[in-house]
Design a protein around this motif. Structure first.
Motif, mmCIF file in Angstrom:
data_model
loop_
_atom_site.group_PDB
_atom_site.id
_atom_site.type_symbol
_atom_site.label_atom_id
_atom_site.label_comp_id
_atom_site.label_asym_id
_atom_site.label_seq_id
_atom_site.Cartn_x
_atom_site.Cartn_y
_atom_site.Cartn_z
ATOM 1 N N THR A 290 0.924 -1.094 0.033
ATOM 2 C CA THR A 290 -0.368 -0.085 -0.117
ATOM 3 C C THR A 290 1.255 0.965 0.094
ATOM 4 O O THR A 290 2.072 1.385 1.077
ATOM 5 N N ILE A 291 0.801 1.890 -0.660
ATOM 6 C CA ILE A 291 1.106 3.404 -1.436
ATOM 7 C C ILE A 291 0.580 4.059 -0.243
ATOM 8 O O ILE A 291 -0.674 4.456 -0.376
ATOM 9 N N TYR A 292 1.546 5.247 0.497
ATOM 10 C CA TYR A 292 0.357 6.467 1.416
ATOM 11 C C TYR A 292 1.473 8.196 1.690
ATOM 12 O O TYR A 292 2.759 7.621 1.460
ATOM 13 N N PRO A 293 1.259 8.353 2.187
ATOM 14 C CA PRO A 293 1.891 9.862 2.525
ATOM 15 C C PRO A 293 3.040 10.001 3.407
ATOM 16 O O PRO A 293 3.038 8.980 4.220
ATOM 17 N N THR A 311 8.366 15.088 -11.247
ATOM 18 C CA THR A 311 6.549 15.138 -12.311
ATOM 19 C C THR A 311 5.980 14.570 -12.644
ATOM 20 O O THR A 311 6.600 12.951 -12.960
ATOM 21 N N PHE A 312 5.033 14.583 -13.212
ATOM 22 C CA PHE A 312 4.041 13.141 -13.528
ATOM 23 C C PHE A 312 4.671 12.675 -14.996
ATOM 24 O O PHE A 312 4.314 13.735 -16.221
ATOM 25 N N ILE A 345 -2.029 6.782 -7.881
ATOM 26 C CA ILE A 345 -0.225 7.578 -7.565
ATOM 27 C C ILE A 345 -0.932 9.152 -7.058
ATOM 28 O O ILE A 345 -1.344 9.991 -6.878
ATOM 29 N N LEU A 346 -1.698 9.201 -8.568
ATOM 30 C CA LEU A 346 -2.085 10.606 -8.662
ATOM 31 C C LEU A 346 -3.203 11.238 -7.178
ATOM 32 O O LEU A 346 -3.133 12.404 -6.609
ATOM 33 N N ASP A 347 -4.172 10.630 -7.385
ATOM 34 C CA ASP A 347 -4.942 10.332 -6.271
ATOM 35 C C ASP A 347 -4.626 10.335 -5.103
ATOM 36 O O ASP A 347 -4.975 11.552 -4.408
ATOM 37 N N ILE A 348 -2.915 9.701 -4.755
ATOM 38 C CA ILE A 348 -3.537 9.810 -3.059
ATOM 39 C C ILE A 348 -2.409 11.095 -3.125
ATOM 40 O O ILE A 348 -2.661 11.353 -1.899
ATOM 41 N N LEU A 349 -2.009 11.414 -4.502
ATOM 42 C CA LEU A 349 -0.891 12.809 -3.949
ATOM 43 C C LEU A 349 -2.218 13.810 -4.294
ATOM 44 O O LEU A 349 -2.038 15.003 -3.166
#
Length: 388
Positions: A290-293, A311-312, A345-349
């Motif tokens: 799980t990716i998190y801040p 940069t995306f 990834i963009l959603d988490i950011l």
């Protein structure tokens, strides 16, 4: 994408309505996956794809005029200068062909030529052929995940031309000029007279002379003294300057120091911090990916700093990120393996961390996401309070 509420949400937006969004920041113009960076055509592409803020990296020429170029010394890989004998002769390091023991080399800087000479160049996709025996062959080498279909003679821009171009786009577009720190090949003060401080002033003065509202200008620099100079000398501009932070590179100790410094930056008047994506995200472990801040993200928010990330879509396909050591994914590369995760990834950011915007090499992707979630980007003018 894997089936999920996020995928369903994004699918629900496929018919719009769509509008310009400041959440989408055109990196080097915003069309750089297919179109030569820092060119008129890349800026136009970014604008067409809905980017509300468009970038010009600012370098200077031999006659101390300002132009859009990602590095003072990248003309040999981003333009056709080496195929122009009169201009190639002025390069800091002339072209040397590859041989049995050494690759082809050259270093050509904006400071080698005048503004008028710069304007005659053709911009091309950034890349070079290290095996080249002649300047023409050296022009090749575009990364495989970028395209060459539009790699024709794109038009380079001066800073003034960039301002006029962006100001002409419909939909009220804003500006983000980055002050490029000169590399070792261009010692400062340049010619013994042009200082870093004057360079920083000249960028702001260009917008003032054009009558551009400071609320529309998001200046950037990796060099903290530039940021503090703008805060002091041009407070309406400095209040929304982006401090590009890469001080956490090269090891855990540096990263911890970068996190610890965030509150002091806010205390010194910095309102927007702009780190790479990898500073903002981490993941659990090999079992739970799980990716998190990250601690950087949570500390920046707690300090009252707004975040703009970069940069995306700068990297290649995500299926190979685990093996490449890619910079933008290094803090969570074991947790990604396919391109559908880019939106995750963009959603988490955006929706967990709350970043205000993100630089992107293909603005349409981020513009779609921003429209779908009603993200407008940083609000110009809200950071400056007269008398501060």
């Amino acid at each position: 994408m894997t089936d999920s509420p996020l995928k369903t949400k994004l699918q629900s937006c496929e018919n719009g309505p769509f509008s310009v969004t400041g959440f989408s920041i055109g990196h080097r113009g915003g069309g750089t996956l297919q179109i030569p960076e820092e060119s008129m055509q890349s800026e136009q592409a970014g604008a067409r794809m809905g980017a509300g803020i468009l970038e010009c990296d600012v370098s200077f020429t031999n006659d101390m005029q300002l132009v859009c170029r990602h590095s003072l010394c990248d003309l040999h890989t981003t333009t056709d200068i080496l195929t122009r004998p009169a201009l190639a002769a002025k390069c800091t390091v002339p072209f040397t062909p590859a041989n049995a023991t050494s690759p082809a080399t050259a270093i050509c800087c904006t400071s080698d030529i005048t503004l008028a000479e710069y304007g005659t160049l053709c911009s091309k996709m950034d890349g070079f052929n290290a095996s080249a025996k002649n300047p023409q062959d050296y022009q090749h080498g575009t990364p495989s995940f970028r395209a060459d279909e539009y790699n024709t003679c794109a038009t380079p821009l001066s800073l003034n031309q960039y301002i006029d171009l962006v100001d002409s786009f419909p939909g009220y577009r804003n500006f983000t000029p980055e002050l490029k720190t000169p590399p070792s090949q261009v010692p400062m003060p340049f010619k013994g007279v042009y200082t870093q401080q004057q360079y920083a002033r000249d960028i702001i003065e260009a917008f003032i002379k054009k009558g551009i509202d400071p609320a529309r200008v998001w200046t950037q620099s990796f060099n903290p003294p530039d940021i503090f100079q703008w805060i002091k000398e041009y407070p309406a501009f400095g209040a929304q300057a982006l401090y590009l932070d890469e001080s956490g590179d090269d090891g855990p100790a540096n990263f911890s120091a970068a996190v610890a410094r965030l509150p002091s930056l806010k205390a010194q008047g910095v309102n927007l911090i702009s780190p790479p994506i990898n500073y903002l995200l981490t993941y659990c472990d090999a079992t739970n990916r799980t990716i998190y801040p990250s601690s950087y993200a949570t500390t920046a928010k707690a300090a009252g700093l707004d975040i703009v990330a970069w940069t995306f879509e700068r990297s290649g396909p995500l299926y190979n990120v685990k093996n490449t050591g890619d910079y933008y994914y290094q803090s969570f590369n074991q947790a990604v393996n396919h391109d559908g995760q880019l939106y995750e990834i963009l959603d988490i950011l955006a929706n967990q961390i709350g970043i205000k915007g993100i630089f992107t090499d293909w603005a349409a992707t981020v513009s779609y996401f921003g429209n779908c979630f009603g993200l407008t980007g940083p609000v110009g003018g809200s950071y400056y309070k007269p008398g501060m």
